[in-house]
Design a protein around this motif. Structure first.
Motif, mmCIF file in Angstrom:
data_model
loop_
_atom_site.group_PDB
_atom_site.id
_atom_site.type_symbol
_atom_site.label_atom_id
_atom_site.label_comp_id
_atom_site.label_asym_id
_atom_site.label_seq_id
_atom_site.Cartn_x
_atom_site.Cartn_y
_atom_site.Cartn_z
ATOM 1 N N CYS A 573 0.833 -1.201 0.000
ATOM 2 C CA CYS A 573 0.000 0.000 0.000
ATOM 3 C C CYS A 573 0.866 1.248 0.000
ATOM 4 O O CYS A 573 1.914 1.292 0.646
ATOM 5 N N ILE A 574 0.418 2.256 -0.723
ATOM 6 C CA ILE A 574 1.029 3.588 -0.710
ATOM 7 C C ILE A 574 -0.068 4.591 -0.362
ATOM 8 O O ILE A 574 -1.184 4.514 -0.883
ATOM 9 N N ARG A 575 0.277 5.526 0.519
ATOM 10 C CA ARG A 575 -0.727 6.468 1.036
ATOM 11 C C ARG A 575 -0.143 7.877 1.100
ATOM 12 O O ARG A 575 1.048 8.065 1.328
ATOM 13 N N SER A 576 -1.019 8.851 0.910
ATOM 14 C CA SER A 576 -0.686 10.268 1.083
ATOM 15 C C SER A 576 0.552 10.649 0.272
ATOM 16 O O SER A 576 1.516 11.204 0.791
ATOM 17 N N LEU A 577 0.500 10.376 -1.026
ATOM 18 C CA LEU A 577 1.621 10.681 -1.921
ATOM 19 C C LEU A 577 1.537 12.147 -2.345
ATOM 20 O O LEU A 577 0.543 12.591 -2.920
ATOM 21 N N ARG A 578 2.600 12.885 -2.050
ATOM 22 C CA ARG A 578 2.659 14.310 -2.386
ATOM 23 C C ARG A 578 3.955 14.592 -3.138
ATOM 24 O O ARG A 578 5.030 14.169 -2.717
ATOM 25 N N LEU A 579 3.833 15.324 -4.255
ATOM 26 C CA LEU A 579 4.989 15.729 -5.056
ATOM 27 C C LEU A 579 5.010 17.254 -5.113
ATOM 28 O O LEU A 579 4.054 17.875 -5.602
ATOM 29 N N ASN A 580 6.094 17.831 -4.590
ATOM 30 C CA ASN A 580 6.207 19.290 -4.500
ATOM 31 C C ASN A 580 4.956 19.910 -3.863
ATOM 32 O O ASN A 580 4.442 20.940 -4.312
#
Length: 952
Positions: A573-580
């Protein structure tokens, strides 16, 4: 005459000192008793040796150097400093500065930029002359006694060098070798402004040296080599899941984006509320407003509209209460359909729907519900009645919030008036914090548009997995790329290439990262360095090569959870992915992607440790919550102390059965169920408070199936006594605490902790006492805990039996046995908890009061909450009951009833008077608009209820 139409400028030949080992050695004018040297320089370095020479016929010399941006002269002889003077300031700003040095007989002086105020003078006890001057540094070999390199060499440029008022021809020196030099660049100033362009973000202050630049991020709210990454969390939800409680916090809704942080109040309840205030929260009354002269007000918030928009976009739900009171003041003119009052939203648009209603519907809440006071209108105020009414409710359409202004136009008629109050902006939750996706196959991935982070890029996310490796994220260019992956069960790598060749930053964890718990990853790359951090482990960083490529150029899609080659995909699982700072909506993309599912269960495995004091973690689709049912504490994490107190009368008994609790929870994986699984204790932690005047008394008793027990009693003389019997064949261990009589009606606090044979007792925060048990270390097969009187047959010692014959009469508060809160279970969860209550037993606030105040509060509380004889409502009085006390109680009741009758009669008389004077009274001086309006509403209600009063 003899002239030329041109102006020949003197040739300027600058010299660049390229490194700290650069130098220029020039011969002076020997045989003279004075020295004059001048030159110009420019540099970014705060430190560096400008000029040095030796003394006349002795060891030692003088040094002209830069120190902290100032020019200083150091005159020394055989290790002694004879003189140390300074001139100028801030000379490392990259501009040209002139320096002139003059030595004549016993006087030395230096002037900077031909400014008299930037000059320094000193008298020296000896004469100086020089054969050789060293500019910028010293030779690395040979006799260097006349030069000192402890200050470091000069890096920068020089020009207009003059010795003895004679200009030095640098071209001749370069061609003919008059002088000595090393690592110089002649006829060019090769200084570079490394703060132009300025790569310091968010207002960071750029400073530089010859080789690099530095960003000062103080007071910006950001950190890192270029002030790129935010110090503060993006929402109150993020603060809550770091274990923070309610309070003021700075939030940065767009992360590393252009918007700065701002202060909000986070209300950490079961839901997390963000509260943003504005400048006008009081009730405001409006008169004499019409369409030609409207009453207009604008609200200023503690954040900019862009910051508010970012916060609202993150939230699951936002609302703002708008209370509108009216008397002969309409919201809508029904004759022409034009609004008479309206409010203004975030983008300066006007709205005519009011609190509790919906957008695009020119109605109030009562119009939707069909409950308006006049069914012909859709708002109470449009009834246009000569009495106060209101249209109040919450505005909750996020695109229109917050309210930035209100316009009112219909208060210029006789007896016409309006009043309004706008509450703070309230937003709940963070829809990005729990936004997640589950990757079920190694070939599955999510794809998003190309990631643009040419000069600075940051990526942050949570992951959990049981796999040993897999790629979290990848984006490719023609040559450049960026990738974050789990390389082994305990190793995460951040790799990239910006044209200088592949680089990699690796963080290794001592613990496995594939333990199916959430782990946090933060990677950043900028023109100065690349860094990687996992959870709370130390951050690892690699510096970028000087003067290398700095632009990251990507052109493929961004792959999340896999790669373009469909190899080394991520399982988990991947959660709360933020880029810049921008959050990616993983759930929406997962809904249409095979092999990927939206959401990810199992938050309690990672966040269950935030539930304290016996609270149980309960799974939710987006997050979790702490169930504090069986804890003595409350709050979102069962950490907030809640003083639950109760009165006990003669014969009252509260019994908490551990065996039943175990049966109830045996299928649970909680800590509490495993705690009682074998029913044997080697340690206990007990806290409680009590107040009584009766002795002997039984305060607390814990029994077992093996005739072992633990009891806390008050002896006849008021001593606190703790009795442990952990061996059924021995007499109990008895420990007495006798500071004073503890049956004095005051609140007493007791803490008892046992760790095997060691017993620690603390009373009223006095020094902790230590005792040693001799009857054993294990409390086997515990059965139940009793407060008050033991009703079942128990094999206890004589003193405990005497105390039990009286039971307990008084107040018990904040009782906790390990993670069990028996009072809370009995008062708030009696239907579900394994607790049995016998006799009179009532919740009270007696555990939060002391002294005389507590006595009066107890009496008042019990009289208000209970029926029956009044003396039964005074448990402390029962302990010292006498005939006179009973008589006094009866008299008090009679007096109280008479006073009540008198008060009611006076109230009826006053209300009649108010009603009869209401119309004639008119306006009066008010302490505040709100109190005056409440007064009018009260009088209005009095008039409406007049018939009921006469009937009474």
């Amino acid at each position: 005459g003899n002239m030329s139409f041109s102006c020949l400028e003197p040739q300027v030949v600058p010299v660049t000192f390229l490194s700290s080992s650069s130098f220029l050695a020039l011969r002076g004018t020997s045989g003279q008793d004075e020295i004059f040297v001048s030159f110009q320089f420019r540099t970014w370095n705060k430190e560096g040796l400008l000029l040095s020479s030796k003394l006349h016929q002795s060891s030692g010399g003088f040094l002209l150097y830069l120190s902290d941006g100032r020019v200083k002269i150091n005159l020394h002889k055989t290790g002694r400093v004879l003189s140390d003077i300074a001139a100028g300031a801030g000379l490392n700003n990259g501009q040209w500065h002139s320096v002139s040095l003059s030595v004549k007989r016993n006087r030395i002086s230096v002037r900077v930029d031909n400014d008299v105020t930037s000059s320094a003078h000193a008298f020296i006890p000896l004469q100086i002359y020089s054969d050789i001057f060293y500019f910028g540094g010293c030779p690395s070999s040979g006799n260097i006694s006349e030069c000192n390199t402890s200050f470091g060499g000069f890096q920068g440029c020089m020009r207009h060098i003059s010795i003895g008022n004679k200009a030095v021809d640098m071209i001749s020196i370069q061609q003919n070798g008059f002088g000595n030099f090393s690592d110089l660049q002649i006829d060019l100033c090769g200084i570079t402004d490394r703060c132009l362009p300025n790569y310091c973000e968010h207002g960071g202050e750029c400073s530089q040296s010859w080789n690099s630049f530095h960003c000062n991020c103080a007071n910006t709210g950001y950190q890192g080599a270029t002030c790129h990454y935010p110090i503060y969390e993006q929402s109150c939800e993020a603060y809550k899941h770091r274990g923070n409680t309610s309070g003021f916090y700075n939030i940065d809704s767009d992360g590393s984006g252009p918007l700065g942080p701002f202060l909000v109040y986070c209300n950490m309840t079961d839901s997390t509320w963000t509260i943003i205030q504005h400048n006008s929260t009081n009730l405001t009354r409006v008169k004499s407003a019409n369409r030609e002269n409207p009453h207009t007000v604008f609200f200023k918030y503690s954040a900019s509209l862009d910051q508010l928009q970012a916060t609202i976009s993150l939230a699951d739900h936002c609302e703002q209460e708008l209370a509108y009171y009216c008397k002969k003041s309409r919201l809508l003119d029904k004759s022409d359909g034009m609004p008479l009052s309206w409010w203004i939203g975030r983008t300066n648009e006007t709205h005519t729907y009011w609190g509790g209603s919906l957008p695009a519907v020119q109605k109030c809440a009562c119009g939707l519900e069909g409950s308006c006071i006049d069914s012909q209108h859709y708002c109470n105020c449009d009834a246009d009645r000569d009495e106060w009414t209101n249209d109040t409710g919450f505005l909750s359409y996020k695109d229109h919030l917050p309210v930035t202004g209100i316009v009112i136009t219909d208060t210029d008629r006789p007896n016409s008036e309006a009043a309004y109050r706008l509450g703070p902006l309230l937003c709940r939750g963070d829809r990005t914090f729990w936004n997640s996706a589950s990757f079920n196959t190694e070939t599955s991935y999510l794809h998003f548009p190309t990631f643009h982070g040419e000069f600075s890029a940051d990526v942050s996310f949570f992951f959990k997995t049981t796999a040993s490796s897999g790629v979290f994220l990848e984006n490719l260019g023609i040559q450049d790329f960026i990738r974050i992956e789990l390389q082994s069960p305990s190793e995460v790598a951040f790799s990239f290439d910006v044209g200088n060749g592949p680089s990699e930053v690796i963080v290794q964890s001592r613990n496995s990262l594939n333990d199916n718990q959430w782990h946090y990853v933060k990677a950043e790359r900028n023109v100065k360095e690349a860094s990687l951090q996992i959870d709370q482990l130390p951050q690892r960083s690699h510096s970028a090569p000087p003067d290398g490529h700095i632009r990251l150029q990507l052109n493929s899609q961004l792959f999340v959870g896999g790669t373009a080659s469909r190899q080394k995909g991520f399982l988990g699982c991947i959660r709360s992915l933020r880029l810049n700072g921008m959050a990616l909506d993983l759930e929406e993309r997962a809904k249409i992607t095979p092999g990927v599912e939206p959401g990810c269960p199992g938050h309690c495995s990672s966040y269950g440790n935030l539930c304290h004091n016996g609270g149980k973690c309960r799974e939710k689709y987006s997050g979790f919550s702490c169930d504090c049912t069986f804890s003595a504490y409350a709050g979102p994490f069962c950490k907030k102390g809640k003083h639950i107190s109760a009165y006990f009368w003669t014969g009252t008994s509260v019994t908490y059965n551990f065996q039943e609790y175990y049966t109830l929870a045996k299928n649970s994986s909680s800590h509490a169920s495993s705690f009682y699984a074998d029913m044997t204790l080697t340690r206990e932690a007990i806290t409680f408070a009590f107040r009584t005047t009766r002795t002997p008394s039984l305060l607390l008793y814990v029994g077992s199936f093996y005739k072992e027990y633990f009891s806390v009693i008050l002896t006849r003389n008021g001593d606190l006594q703790i009795r442990y019997k952990l061996d059924s064949h021995q007499d109990p261990d008895v420990f007495s605490i006798s500071f004073k009589s503890m049956a004095d009606g005051q609140l007493q606090h007791v803490k008892i902790n046992r760790e095997e044979e060691k017993l620690f007792v603390e009373v009223n925060q006095n020094e902790r006492m230590k005792f040693i048990l001799s009857s054993g270390t294990e409390f086997n097969a515990i059965k139940s805990l009793t407060l008050g009187k033991i009703l079942e047959n128990s094999d206890v010692d004589e003193e405990t039996m005497k105390a039990n014959s009286q039971g307990f009469v008084g107040c018990l508060s904040s009782v906790q046995f390990n993670h069990i809160a028996p009072l809370k279970a009995a008062l708030h969860h009696s239907s579900s908890a394994p607790v049995i209550v016998k006799g009179r037993f009532t919740e009270s606030n007696c555990g939060t009061l002391t002294g005389a105040d507590s006595t009066s509060s107890e009496t008042t509380h019990s009289f208000a909450d209970h029926s029956g004889p009044i003396d039964e409502g005074k448990p402390l009085a029962n302990a010292i009951r006498s005939d006179s006390a009973i008589i006094g109680g009866v008299i008090a009741v009679v007096i109280f009833i008479l006073l009540c009758i008198t008060a009611i009669a006076i109230r009826i008389y006053k209300k009649k008077g108010i009603y009869s004077k209401n119309e004639a009274k008119g306006s009066e001086n008010e302490d505040s608009a709100e109190s005056a309006l409440k007064s009018e509403l009260s009088m209005q209600n009095t008039a409406n209820e007049n018939q009921k009063e006469y009937f009474f």
